[in-house]
Design a protein around this motif. Sequence first.
Motif, PDB file in Angstrom:
ATOM      1  N   GLY A  69     101.566  47.907   1.441  1.00 12.86           N
ATOM      2  CA  GLY A  69     101.953  47.421   2.706  1.00 12.86           C
ATOM      3  C   GLY A  69     101.657  45.577   1.787  1.00 12.86           C
ATOM      4  N   GLU A  70     102.205  44.824   2.413  1.00  9.64           N
ATOM      5  CA  GLU A  70     102.395  43.748   1.635  1.00  9.64           C
ATOM      6  C   GLU A  70     100.776  42.967   0.896  1.00  9.64           C
ATOM      7  N   GLY A  71      99.683  43.393   2.084  1.00 11.54           N
ATOM      8  CA  GLY A  71      98.441  43.127   1.841  1.00 11.54           C
ATOM      9  C   GLY A  71      98.449  43.625   0.299  1.00 11.54           C
ATOM     10  N   GLU A  72      98.348  44.979   0.373  1.00  9.47           N
ATOM     11  CA  GLU A  72      97.745  45.894  -0.485  1.00  9.47           C
ATOM     12  C   GLU A  72      98.467  45.341  -1.918  1.00  9.47           C
ATOM     13  N   LYS A  73      99.381  45.420  -2.011  1.00 11.90           N
ATOM     14  CA  LYS A  73     100.316  44.632  -3.453  1.00 11.90           C
ATOM     15  C   LYS A  73      99.986  43.779  -3.885  1.00 11.90           C
ATOM     16  N   ALA A  74      99.718  42.648  -2.570  1.00 13.02           N
ATOM     17  CA  ALA A  74      98.751  41.079  -3.314  1.00 13.02           C
ATOM     18  C   ALA A  74      97.082  41.119  -3.141  1.00 13.02           C
ATOM     19  N   GLY A  75      96.984  42.733  -2.920  1.00 10.00           N
ATOM     20  CA  GLY A  75      95.436  43.554  -4.010  1.00 10.00           C
ATOM     21  C   GLY A  75      94.437  42.973  -2.698  1.00 10.00           C
ATOM     22  N   LYS A  76      94.628  41.775  -1.014  1.00 19.11           N
ATOM     23  CA  LYS A  76      93.905  42.088  -0.641  1.00 19.11           C
ATOM     24  C   LYS A  76      93.330  43.060   0.496  1.00 19.11           C
ATOM     25  N   GLU A  77      92.252  42.860   0.701  1.00 22.17           N
ATOM     26  CA  GLU A  77      91.399  44.206   2.152  1.00 22.17           C
ATOM     27  C   GLU A  77      92.342  43.544   3.238  1.00 22.17           C
ATOM     28  N   PRO A  78      91.709  44.229   4.125  1.00 31.67           N
ATOM     29  CA  PRO A  78      91.964  43.420   5.806  1.00 31.67           C
ATOM     30  C   PRO A  78      90.850  42.383   5.958  1.00 31.67           C
ATOM     31  N   LEU A  82      92.068  38.819   7.526  1.00 34.27           N
ATOM     32  CA  LEU A  82      91.216  38.006   7.902  1.00 34.27           C
ATOM     33  C   LEU A  82      90.734  36.594   8.007  1.00 34.27           C
ATOM     34  N   ARG A  83      89.866  36.691   7.445  1.00 33.52           N
ATOM     35  CA  ARG A  83      89.006  35.027   6.807  1.00 33.52           C
ATOM     36  C   ARG A  83      90.250  34.452   7.039  1.00 33.52           C
ATOM     37  N   THR A  84      91.326  34.734   5.623  1.00 30.22           N
ATOM     38  CA  THR A  84      92.447  33.147   5.412  1.00 30.22           C
ATOM     39  C   THR A  84      93.065  33.596   7.168  1.00 30.22           C
ATOM     40  N   ALA A  85      92.988  34.419   8.009  1.00 31.54           N
ATOM     41  CA  ALA A  85      93.609  33.693   9.182  1.00 31.54           C
ATOM     42  C   ALA A  85      92.867  33.286   9.953  1.00 31.54           C
ATOM     43  N   GLY A  86      91.455  32.919   9.807  1.00 36.55           N
ATOM     44  CA  GLY A  86      90.503  32.114  10.384  1.00 36.55           C
ATOM     45  C   GLY A  86      90.866  30.338   9.910  1.00 36.55           C
ATOM     46  N   GLU A  87      90.822  30.887   8.724  1.00 32.99           N
ATOM     47  CA  GLU A  87      90.790  29.559   8.151  1.00 32.99           C
ATOM     48  C   GLU A  87      92.140  29.034   8.753  1.00 32.99           C
ATOM     49  N   LYS A  88      93.071  29.557   8.905  1.00 32.44           N
ATOM     50  CA  LYS A  88      94.511  28.821   9.217  1.00 32.44           C
ATOM     51  C   LYS A  88      94.929  28.404  10.412  1.00 32.44           C
ATOM     52  N   LEU A  89      94.142  29.013  11.044  1.00 35.09           N
ATOM     53  CA  LEU A  89      93.526  28.618  12.522  1.00 35.09           C
ATOM     54  C   LEU A  89      93.162  27.683  12.914  1.00 35.09           C
ATOM     55  N   SER A  90      91.842  27.657  12.487  1.00 33.72           N
ATOM     56  CA  SER A  90      91.251  26.001  12.714  1.00 33.72           C
ATOM     57  C   SER A  90      91.896  25.132  11.633  1.00 33.72           C
ATOM     58  N   GLU A  91      92.632  24.853  10.079  1.00 32.21           N
ATOM     59  CA  GLU A  91      93.769  24.129  10.593  1.00 32.21           C
ATOM     60  C   GLU A  91      94.971  23.884  11.138  1.00 32.21           C
ATOM     61  N   SER A  92      95.004  24.578  12.359  1.00 32.91           N
ATOM     62  CA  SER A  92      96.482  24.675  12.908  1.00 32.91           C
ATOM     63  C   SER A  92      95.256  23.012  14.053  1.00 32.91           C
ATOM     64  N   ALA A 116      98.245  40.121  10.769  1.00 24.10           N
ATOM     65  CA  ALA A 116      99.232  41.149  11.295  1.00 24.10           C
ATOM     66  C   ALA A 116      99.385  41.782   9.972  1.00 24.10           C
ATOM     67  N   ARG A 117      99.292  41.148   8.967  1.00 21.38           N
ATOM     68  CA  ARG A 117      99.231  41.934   7.202  1.00 21.38           C
ATOM     69  C   ARG A 117      97.908  42.768   7.186  1.00 21.38           C
ATOM     70  N   ALA A 122      95.023  47.605   7.093  1.00 22.30           N
ATOM     71  CA  ALA A 122      93.698  49.364   8.010  1.00 22.30           C
ATOM     72  C   ALA A 122      94.448  50.174   8.083  1.00 22.30           C
ATOM     73  N   GLY A 123      95.630  49.785   8.880  1.00 20.77           N
ATOM     74  CA  GLY A 123      96.311  50.889   9.876  1.00 20.77           C
ATOM     75  C   GLY A 123      96.862  51.724   8.555  1.00 20.77           C
ATOM     76  N   ARG A 124      97.248  51.731   7.136  1.00 22.22           N
ATOM     77  CA  ARG A 124      97.952  52.518   5.938  1.00 22.22           C
ATOM     78  C   ARG A 124      97.325  53.026   5.633  1.00 22.22           C
ATOM     79  N   LYS A 125      95.586  52.412   5.298  1.00 21.53           N
ATOM     80  CA  LYS A 125      94.691  52.751   5.031  1.00 21.53           C
ATOM     81  C   LYS A 125      94.574  54.383   5.649  1.00 21.53           C
ATOM     82  N   ALA A 126      94.255  54.100   6.992  1.00 20.38           N
ATOM     83  CA  ALA A 126      93.585  55.820   7.873  1.00 20.38           C
ATOM     84  C   ALA A 126      94.915  55.978   8.079  1.00 20.38           C
ATOM     85  N   LEU A 127      96.069  55.851   7.670  1.00 23.99           N
ATOM     86  CA  LEU A 127      96.686  57.515   7.995  1.00 23.99           C
ATOM     87  C   LEU A 127      97.457  57.808   6.445  1.00 23.99           C
ATOM     88  N   ARG A 128      96.881  56.990   5.396  1.00 24.05           N
ATOM     89  CA  ARG A 128      96.410  57.958   4.325  1.00 24.05           C
ATOM     90  C   ARG A 128      95.378  58.616   4.571  1.00 24.05           C
TER      91      ARG A 128
END
Length: 228
Positions: A69-78, A82-92, A116-117, A122-128
């Motif tokens: 998925g896009e997150g894995e291609k970017a080299g990011k773990e779930p 999630l941490r980045t999502a929290g930061e963006k929410l705080s910024e909001s 979502a990413r 996480a879903g792709r890892k579990a499926l694999r």
Amino acid sequence: MEESVSGFKCRGTWADIVEHGERITRALREAGADGDAFEEWDEWRPKSHERLGEDVNEKTAEQASVAEGEGEKAGKEPDEDLRTAGEKLSESYERVEEGDNEGAVERWQDSINYVARAADSAGRKALRAVEDTVYRKVMTQLAPYYFDNELVSANVQKTARGGDEDRFIFEVNVNEDELKSAVSDRLTDYEDAVDRWHVDTEKETTVAEVVEGVEPPQNGGESKSTTN
């Protein structure tokens, strides 16, 4: 070889289907095929030193695996997303307090996208993990080993033991009609002009290096297919 609308089919021993794969690969190359799709096919096709239930099994499981998925291609773990999502929410929230409603909505949407990413990764890892076990232990017992990309679709299966050797069916289809026609013409030329096809073999150079004190060839000692 049998040719039909579904592709080029070969029935025979392991050596026969290895040769079939090499002829098609040579024909594809001569017809202008290249790039990642061609390299993927060239890597997957059965080789003389391989075994169906081991090497081709492993390559098929890898090829059939759920894509990144896009997150894995970017080299990011779930958890990173999630941490980045929290930061963006705080910024909001900060943007709301500053009266920047447009910026707040933008950061909120960013937060949702990162969540979502993370879920996708996480879903792709579990499926694999599940599909790898199911495929290796179950599907290969029920269906042929297969390969599929935009260039080639192929499948190989063991049919029975004939005499002292196992027998196989290997069917390969070229997915683009014009290229398929060019490959067909070249395969016919090989049938008419080639008396003997020299199959690629994997050479063992370690013993020679130790005994003779020589350096191995730069190509790893692998012979290339030649024709007489």
